[in-house]
Design an enzyme around this catalytic site. Sequence first.
Site, PDB file in Angstrom:
ATOM      1  N   ARG A   1      93.563  22.049  78.134  1.00 21.75           N
ATOM      2  CA  ARG A   1      92.879  20.756  78.160  1.00 21.75           C
ATOM      3  C   ARG A   1      92.318  20.392  76.784  1.00 21.75           C
ATOM      4  NH1 ARG A   1      91.800  20.408  84.100  1.00 21.75           N
ATOM      5  NH2 ARG A   1      90.755  18.450  84.545  1.00 21.75           N
TER       6      ARG A   1
ATOM      7  N   ARG B   1      84.677  12.368  83.653  1.00 22.03           N
ATOM      8  CA  ARG B   1      85.907  13.170  83.545  1.00 22.03           C
ATOM      9  C   ARG B   1      86.971  12.412  82.745  1.00 22.03           C
ATOM     10  NH1 ARG B   1      87.364  14.228  89.521  1.00 22.03           N
ATOM     11  NH2 ARG B   1      89.097  15.469  88.774  1.00 22.03           N
TER      12      ARG B   1
ATOM     13  N   LYS C   1      99.123  15.131  89.380  1.00 19.26           N
ATOM     14  CA  LYS C   1      99.644  16.433  88.919  1.00 19.26           C
ATOM     15  C   LYS C   1      99.686  17.438  90.082  1.00 19.26           C
ATOM     16  CE  LYS C   1      96.553  17.120  85.671  1.00 19.26           C
ATOM     17  NZ  LYS C   1      95.648  15.961  85.862  1.00 19.26           N
TER      18      LYS C   1
ATOM     19  N   ARG D   1      89.755   9.756  97.315  1.00 23.16           N
ATOM     20  CA  ARG D   1      90.397  11.035  97.656  1.00 23.16           C
ATOM     21  C   ARG D   1      89.486  11.881  98.547  1.00 23.16           C
ATOM     22  NH1 ARG D   1      92.693  14.862  92.900  1.00 23.16           N
ATOM     23  NH2 ARG D   1      90.512  15.228  92.397  1.00 23.16           N
TER      24      ARG D   1
ATOM     25  N   ARG E   1      85.199  15.543  96.989  1.00 19.79           N
ATOM     26  CA  ARG E   1      84.799  16.504  95.956  1.00 19.79           C
ATOM     27  C   ARG E   1      83.607  15.931  95.204  1.00 19.79           C
ATOM     28  NH1 ARG E   1      90.089  18.232  92.551  1.00 19.79           N
ATOM     29  NH2 ARG E   1      88.635  18.009  90.823  1.00 19.79           N
TER      30      ARG E   1
HETATM   31  P1  AMP Z   1      90.620  19.603  87.935  1.00 21.78           P
HETATM   32  O1  AMP Z   1      90.672  20.017  89.362  1.00 21.78           O
HETATM   33  O2  AMP Z   1      91.803  20.059  87.145  1.00 21.78           O
HETATM   34  O3  AMP Z   1      90.361  18.124  87.770  1.00 21.78           O
HETATM   35  O4  AMP Z   1      89.361  20.357  87.277  1.00 21.78           O
HETATM   36  C1  AMP Z   1      88.057  20.180  87.767  1.00 21.78           C
HETATM   37  C2  AMP Z   1      87.034  20.581  86.720  1.00 21.78           C
HETATM   38  O5  AMP Z   1      87.198  21.960  86.360  1.00 21.78           O
HETATM   39  C3  AMP Z   1      87.130  19.835  85.396  1.00 21.78           C
HETATM   40  O6  AMP Z   1      86.467  18.582  85.422  1.00 21.78           O
HETATM   41  C4  AMP Z   1      86.448  20.825  84.431  1.00 21.78           C
HETATM   42  O7  AMP Z   1      85.037  20.805  84.584  1.00 21.78           O
HETATM   43  C5  AMP Z   1      86.944  22.152  84.968  1.00 21.78           C
HETATM   44  N1  AMP Z   1      88.221  22.536  84.308  1.00 21.78           N
HETATM   45  C6  AMP Z   1      89.456  22.520  84.847  1.00 21.78           C
HETATM   46  N2  AMP Z   1      90.392  22.924  83.965  1.00 21.78           N
HETATM   47  C7  AMP Z   1      89.718  23.204  82.820  1.00 21.78           C
HETATM   48  C8  AMP Z   1      90.103  23.652  81.512  1.00 21.78           C
HETATM   49  N3  AMP Z   1      91.382  23.900  81.195  1.00 21.78           N
HETATM   50  N4  AMP Z   1      89.124  23.823  80.571  1.00 21.78           N
HETATM   51  C9  AMP Z   1      87.837  23.586  80.858  1.00 21.78           C
HETATM   52  N5  AMP Z   1      87.401  23.145  82.064  1.00 21.78           N
HETATM   53  C10 AMP Z   1      88.325  22.953  83.037  1.00 21.78           C
END
Ligand code: AMP
Length: 222
Positions: free
Chosen positions: A90, A172, A16, A129, A161
């Site tokens: 989400r 996740r 994404k 990554r 990360r």
């Molecule tokens: P991402 O970089 O999008 O994979 O997000 C990393 C982490 O941020 C996720 O594993 C969640 O802990 C938190 N996070 C990101 N987007 C959301 C969301 N829309 N709602 C709740 N937690 C989020």
Amino acid sequence: MSELNLILLGPPGAGKGTQAARLRKDFDLAYIATGELLRHHVDQATELGKEASSYMDAGKLVPDPLVIAMILSKVEDEGDDGFLLDGFPRNDAQADALAEELDGLGRRLTAALYVAAPDDVVVERLSGRRQCANGHIQHVTFDPPKVDNMCDLCGRPLKQRKDDMPEVVQKRLATYHEQTEALIDYYEDKGLLRRFDGTRSPTEVHDHIRATLATLRLEERL
Ligand code: AMP
């Protein structure tokens, strides 16, 4: 030109972020990436960052009230000429909150772009990554840095990360299947879902998305 209000859906590691970077260039959209914003809060040790970090490190969703307020104010402030949401919504509550906000602004979503990829592909991508402080991304196998652990683009150190560690990746993914995957039906029911095969090359996925968006715009004009 009609405005594009887009969301990106799909499991972590589907690509994404990669597609978002390309679409931003194509369409000059406000890019609102929840994970990136949250990581910034964590780095700056803000109140929100302190509250969010334990959830993020555990691969869980940060509680809705924190995330919804942060994202909707961004949509309102920056998304006037169209936006691209990455990592939001989400779950159903977040999707409902977004729909309500857009309704209130007299706007609507153009499409939910669903980039699909199976779990084994995602695990391999995420575990290899690496990211530098400028947010450039490489992969130990698929895009190895020319100098060990240094970003090809800016020369800064590449790091893994915390939430790309194997145990957190599994969590996740579980969170994605439990809470986020249902949004595929949610947007399909509204006629907004467009599917893309995230196992294809970034360029193929990008070409497919662009073609889809061009068709959507044509249909809008008819
Ligand atoms: P991402 O970089 O999008 O994979 O997000 C990393 C982490 O941020 C996720 O594993 C969640 O802990 C938190 N996070 C990101 N987007 C959301 C969301 N829309 N709602 C709740 N937690 C989020």
